[in-house]
Design a protein around this motif. Structure first.
Motif, mmCIF file in Angstrom:
data_model
loop_
_atom_site.group_PDB
_atom_site.id
_atom_site.type_symbol
_atom_site.label_atom_id
_atom_site.label_comp_id
_atom_site.label_asym_id
_atom_site.label_seq_id
_atom_site.Cartn_x
_atom_site.Cartn_y
_atom_site.Cartn_z
ATOM 1 N N ARG A 126 -12.532 70.691 -45.334
ATOM 2 C CA ARG A 126 -12.572 70.551 -46.790
ATOM 3 C C ARG A 126 -13.350 71.697 -47.429
ATOM 4 N NH1 ARG A 126 -15.806 67.476 -43.904
ATOM 5 N NH2 ARG A 126 -17.785 66.653 -44.639
ATOM 6 N N LEU A 128 -15.239 73.308 -51.196
ATOM 7 C CA LEU A 128 -15.746 73.154 -52.552
ATOM 8 C C LEU A 128 -15.130 74.289 -53.369
ATOM 9 C CD1 LEU A 128 -17.996 71.826 -54.399
ATOM 10 C CD2 LEU A 128 -19.514 73.610 -53.544
ATOM 11 N N TYR A 298 -23.149 58.988 -53.167
ATOM 12 C CA TYR A 298 -24.338 59.627 -52.604
ATOM 13 C C TYR A 298 -25.543 59.443 -53.530
ATOM 14 C CZ TYR A 298 -21.783 62.376 -49.048
ATOM 15 O OH TYR A 298 -21.039 62.782 -47.967
HETATM 16 C C1 LIG Z 1 -20.650 68.205 -50.737
HETATM 17 C C2 LIG Z 1 -19.783 69.232 -50.242
HETATM 18 C C3 LIG Z 1 -18.522 68.924 -49.741
HETATM 19 C C4 LIG Z 1 -18.003 67.508 -49.667
HETATM 20 O O1 LIG Z 1 -18.786 66.747 -48.793
HETATM 21 P P1 LIG Z 1 -18.434 65.223 -48.515
HETATM 22 O O2 LIG Z 1 -19.563 64.748 -47.649
HETATM 23 O O3 LIG Z 1 -17.117 65.212 -47.839
HETATM 24 O O4 LIG Z 1 -18.393 64.521 -49.839
HETATM 25 C C5 LIG Z 1 -17.747 69.955 -49.283
HETATM 26 N N1 LIG Z 1 -18.180 71.241 -49.302
HETATM 27 C C6 LIG Z 1 -19.395 71.557 -49.759
HETATM 28 C C7 LIG Z 1 -19.826 72.987 -49.744
HETATM 29 C C8 LIG Z 1 -20.241 70.577 -50.258
HETATM 30 O O5 LIG Z 1 -21.452 70.904 -50.743
#
Ligand SMILES: *Cc1c(COP(=O)(O)O)cnc(C)c1O
Length: 437
Positions: A126, A128, A298
């Motif tokens: 994933r 950001l 969170y």
């Molecule tokens: C918070 C974050 C995510 C998503 O984290 P989850 O624990 O899946 O909600 C993805 N990438 C980055 C850089 C983050 O800070």
């Protein structure tokens, strides 16, 4: 019929006597009348700072700008503003100018872990994606304070296109988290374009939006915007309520529209000294959230960004809050308490300890009341040796190519098929000595 609070009436009257009738709920009117300087702030709230304090505050604003919507301003109780949780989140404090020697401009290493502008790729599956640097309100506790009001960090369409190309070129990315700035401050059509481009990428399974709009500018959640959002399911929204006082008739209406459009809603709270560092406030907040179909996601320990020292609590405060929630209230109302660890280590959950001891066939646990109990483990459990040849396994897992084929990190230490027994940090002197010999 919307019933306006007495604060809203007073503030609307001071901005323009016609406001409530025509404009208050128009989000563009709200952003057009955002409070960005001290004298407007004082006039609208009917307060006056001593000259000395005003001077210090002007210096703070010069470094970290001020921006509050009239709506969010109306949540402040002017009579006791210094202790007001909304005031403290929206209004500068001279303490922001104090930089501790352990503070960092980019504690989460978001810029370091950025392969292309606007993208932070930290976790395997994933990313950001910072799509905007505009916010309706400038939170004083912003972890990306370094970018607030910085015109150089406004992503333009070509940056966005490159970021989308990066996502398209990396099949392991199945979850894209839009943040900013606030993605919901983008024009509907532009947001629609970004969401369409992302949805068209086959390996992108879910899209998430992080936004504070339901808290600070709930009127932005228009029917037109919701129509755009509902076209891009599965779409999740995480919002950012920090105090029960922020859940108002207007924000409830915004949340209802989003939930009715089938968007699963979560909430991320930042633990802030003087604002919400209290188990009873947190319990009231999570209860109000779930009543409005928002699942607490969170609870963040406040980051080490520069100028946030006055907001930080010891980690023990967060653990105490979680201790006061687990068992005491509905499991789905309890957020995961995380420290977003410096240097790009990411979010690390922290919890009270429930596992007190164990032997080869028993674990000893304690519950929220302090009752100590035991769980008897099976005498014979035949562990299936895992060689990761999943296609031959009786557990019948059908895997896609994009799935991680090898375990990493601590999971690797636990695995059967990998012989790694140590994870050694770089520049470990002891290991370097071995190499030298
Ligand atoms: C918070 C974050 C995510 C998503 O984290 P989850 O624990 O899946 O909600 C993805 N990438 C980055 C850089 C983050 O800070």
């Amino acid at each position: 019929m919307h019933v306006y609070s007495s604060n809203q009436k007073i503030i609307a009257e001071r901005i323009d006597p016609e406001t409530l009738k025509s404009n208050w709920k128009d989000w563009k009117w709200q952003t057009g009348h955002s409070i960005r300087d001290m004298s407007t702030f004082e006039r609208l709230l009917g307060i006056e700072f001593p000259d000395e304090r005003r001077k210090e505050l002007e210096e703070t604003i010069a470094l970290f700008p001020l921006c509050i919507t009239p709506y969010y301003l109306s949540l402040i109780e002017a009579g006791d503003y210094d202790n007001d949780p909304v005031f403290m989140q929206a209004f500068p404090s001279v303490s922001e100018l104090i930089v501790e020697d352990y503070d960092m401009p980019d504690p989460l290493a978001e810029d370091t872990d950025s392969p292309v502008p606007c993208i932070t790729h930290r976790y395997p599956d994933r990313v950001l994606f910072l799509v905007s640097n505009v916010c309706a309100m400038y939170c004083r506790h912003c972890t990306r304070k370094r970018k607030v009001g910085d015109i150089d960090s406004i992503p333009d369409a070509s940056d966005i296109r490159k970021a989308i190309a990066y996502i398209a070129a990396h099949p392991q990315i199945r979850d894209v988290l839009l943040s900013g700035g606030d993605p919901l401050m983008l024009p509907d059509e532009y947001l629609d374009w970004i969401l369409s481009e992302l949805s068209a990428i086959e390996h992108v399974e879910v899209i998430r939006i992080g936004t504070r709009v339901p808290v600070v500018l709930p009127y932005r959640i228009t029917d037109e915007l919701v129509d755009v959002l509902r076209r891009h399911h599965p779409l999740y929204i995480n919002t950012h309520f920090n105090h029960p006082r922020e859940i108002t008739a207007s924000s409830k209406e915004a949340l209802k529209k989003l939930a009715d459009a089938g968007i699963p809603l979560g909430n991320q709270t930042v633990l802030l000294a003087g604002v919400n560092d209290c188990p009873r406030i947190m319990k009231s907040l999570v209860h109000k959230l779930v009543r409005n179909r928002v699942r607490p996601y969170y609870l963040y320990q406040c980051d080490l960004s520069e100028g946030l020292a006055h907001f930080r609590t010891p980690v023990g405060k967060g653990i105490e809050i979680i201790e006061s929630l687990i068992g005491h209230t509905s499991g789905f109302a309890v957020p995961t308490y995380v420290i977003d660890a410096p240097g790009g280590a990411g979010k690390i959950p922290v919890m009270p300890n429930y596992l007190i001891s164990w032997s080869t066939n028993k674990v000893v646990l304690r519950n929220y009341e302090g009752v100590i109990s035991t769980y008897r483990e099976p005498d014979c459990y035949r562990n299936v040796f895992c060689d990761r040849k999943c296609e031959q396994c009786t557990l019948q897992l059908k895997l896609d190519d994009a799935d991680e084929s090898e375990s990493v990190g601590i999971a690797k230490l636990l695995s059967d098929y990998d012989e790694t027994i140590l994870l050694v940090p770089q520049d470990n002197e002891r290991m370097d000595r071995r190499d030298d010999d």
